[in-house]
Design a protein around this motif. Structure first.
Motif, PDB file in Angstrom:
ATOM      1  N   ASP A 149      37.158  36.702  26.446  1.00 30.86           N
ATOM      2  CA  ASP A 149      38.442  37.383  26.305  1.00 30.86           C
ATOM      3  C   ASP A 149      39.566  36.633  27.002  1.00 30.86           C
ATOM      4  OD1 ASP A 149      37.503  39.897  24.981  1.00 30.86           O
ATOM      5  OD2 ASP A 149      36.285  39.988  26.795  1.00 30.86           O
ATOM      6  N   ILE A 150      39.262  36.058  28.140  1.00 32.65           N
ATOM      7  CA  ILE A 150      40.301  35.406  28.934  1.00 32.65           C
ATOM      8  C   ILE A 150      39.654  34.340  29.793  1.00 32.65           C
ATOM      9  CG2 ILE A 150      40.313  36.754  31.096  1.00 32.65           C
ATOM     10  CD1 ILE A 150      43.407  37.180  30.357  1.00 32.65           C
ATOM     11  N   TRP A 163      49.199  30.598  27.830  1.00 33.52           N
ATOM     12  CA  TRP A 163      48.994  30.325  29.254  1.00 33.52           C
ATOM     13  C   TRP A 163      50.028  31.099  30.059  1.00 33.52           C
ATOM     14  CZ3 TRP A 163      46.772  27.609  33.350  1.00 33.52           C
ATOM     15  CH2 TRP A 163      47.595  27.322  34.440  1.00 33.52           C
ATOM     16  N   GLU A 164      49.603  31.628  31.203  1.00 42.08           N
ATOM     17  CA  GLU A 164      50.525  32.279  32.122  1.00 42.08           C
ATOM     18  C   GLU A 164      50.091  31.961  33.550  1.00 42.08           C
ATOM     19  OE1 GLU A 164      51.504  36.793  33.609  1.00 42.08           O
ATOM     20  OE2 GLU A 164      51.337  36.462  31.434  1.00 42.08           O
ATOM     21  N   GLY A 274      46.163  29.756  36.465  1.00 39.26           N
ATOM     22  CA  GLY A 274      46.670  30.681  35.464  1.00 39.26           C
ATOM     23  C   GLY A 274      45.595  31.314  34.616  1.00 39.26           C
ATOM     24  N   MET A 275      46.049  32.196  33.725  1.00 38.24           N
ATOM     25  CA  MET A 275      45.123  32.805  32.767  1.00 38.24           C
ATOM     26  C   MET A 275      45.473  32.320  31.369  1.00 38.24           C
ATOM     27  SD  MET A 275      46.223  36.843  32.703  1.00 38.24           S
ATOM     28  CE  MET A 275      47.940  37.355  32.685  1.00 38.24           C
ATOM     29  N   LEU A 290      43.978  44.368  30.304  1.00 38.09           N
ATOM     30  CA  LEU A 290      43.242  43.427  31.152  1.00 38.09           C
ATOM     31  C   LEU A 290      44.181  42.402  31.772  1.00 38.09           C
ATOM     32  CD1 LEU A 290      40.608  42.214  32.244  1.00 38.09           C
ATOM     33  CD2 LEU A 290      40.389  40.967  30.074  1.00 38.09           C
ATOM     34  N   ARG A 291      45.110  41.873  30.986  1.00 37.99           N
ATOM     35  CA  ARG A 291      46.063  40.900  31.535  1.00 37.99           C
ATOM     36  C   ARG A 291      46.912  41.537  32.630  1.00 37.99           C
ATOM     37  NH1 ARG A 291      46.979  39.788  26.000  1.00 37.99           N
ATOM     38  NH2 ARG A 291      49.140  40.486  26.135  1.00 37.99           N
ATOM     39  N   GLY A 292      47.290  42.795  32.426  1.00 36.92           N
ATOM     40  CA  GLY A 292      48.066  43.493  33.455  1.00 36.92           C
ATOM     41  C   GLY A 292      47.273  43.664  34.738  1.00 36.92           C
TER      42      GLY A 292
END
Length: 304
Positions: A149-150, A163-164, A274-275, A290-292
């Motif tokens: 997922d990530i 990308w973050e 990063g993710m 999930l990103r949050g």
């Protein structure tokens, strides 16, 4: 929107097919999908009839994918999240969510971000299973193939992956407490030393190898290990040098008096952590949540 039962059954079978194609083993797929082995075998037979293709051909104890199945595996990775989102609607309730969240990472991930992320994930979504799995080879193939997922990494991906940046870290050297170097390695001394290399990708730590190469140097690895924590365990009683992210090095050195930190050569600077995710999951409610959660964990880490 109401979906007919037969369509929901097809969605269930397609999800089962995705797991079968990934596992290439009926027993393992059944265990992961929470079905009995005979039920998963019947599902496979039903799918073979539906698509008029063997899909999986026995090879030893496992199966090989047919050419049609290889094509379908890629398409399912793109299609299933959208179908599930369509069926479930836009709402996501973590308190009732089930299934598996797959995060690609290293022991750096679990040691630094993990204490801020995992307890909150388990509290918010008690029935989700979280898997932190190693990266495959030298690319984000698990993300591209829908098997993760990530990813959490220092390496920026190529398009179309997103990308973050979460936070920054830098590299520091760790040595035995009796090592003669006291404060900072010079470039010459660093290159001349023997090292414990962490095989982040292939047999190297690419960021270090590239940095040395641009300065006309290389380093000699006396030991190669798969994990940062293993590199630290190899140091006591040796003249070896391990170069690892500072956040992890400080955590470990604080609990192990046999090792200490020495600054890396000037110029081996900071890096972003990063993710990474696939754009097909950009608006997926589960993935957005999930990103949050990961962003919040990174914020807690940097503010502690």
């Amino acid at each position: 929107m109401h979906m007919p039962h037969s369509d929901l059954g097809l969605l269930h079978d397609l999800r089962a097919l995705s797991v079968l194609l990934e596992e290439r083993n009926v027993t393992r797929a059944a265990l992961r999908f929470h079905l009995s082995q005979p039920a998963m075998s019947r599902t496979l037979q039903r799918l073979r009839g539906l698509f008029d293709d063997e899909l999986l051909v026995r090879s030893g104890g496992d199966y090989e994918l047919t050419p049609r199945a290889r094509e379908m595996q890629h398409e399912l990775a793109l299609l299933l999240p959208r179908l599930q989102n369509f069926v479930a609607g836009k709402e996501f309730d973590p308190t009732t969510a089930t299934g598996i969240v797959r995060i690609v990472g290293t022991d750096y991930t679990t040691s630094t971000l993990g204490p801020y992320l995992l307890p909150k994930l388990f509290l918010a979504a008690p029935d989700l299973e979280v898997r932190i799995e190693p990266r495959e080879h030298d690319s984000y193939t698990a993300l591209e193939g829908g098997r993760a997922d990530i990813a959490l990494s220092v390496l920026r991906p190529a398009a179309p992956l997103r990308w973050e940046q979460l936070f920054a870290d830098d590299l520091v050297c760790v040595v035995d407490r009796d090592h003669p170097e006291r404060s900072r390695f010079s470039l010459a001394d660093y290159a001349a030393a023997r090292h414990v290399a962490v095989t982040v990708i292939g047999q190297e730590q690419p960021m270090i190898e590239r940095w040395l190469q641009t300065r006309g140097h290389s380093r000699t690895a006396a030991v190669r290990v798969a994990h940062f924590v293993s590199a630290l365990a190899a140091l006591p009683g040796t003249p070896l040098v391990a170069t690892i992210p500072r956040r992890l090095a400080e955590l470990q050195a604080a609990t192990d008096p046999r090792v200490r930190l020495v600054e890396a050569p000037e110029g081996l600077g900071s890096f972003p952590y990063g993710m990474v995710w696939h754009p097909r999951l950009e608006t997926d409610p589960t993935h957005t949540w999930l990103r949050g959660m990961i962003r919040a964990a990174a914020k807690d880490l940097t503010e502690c």
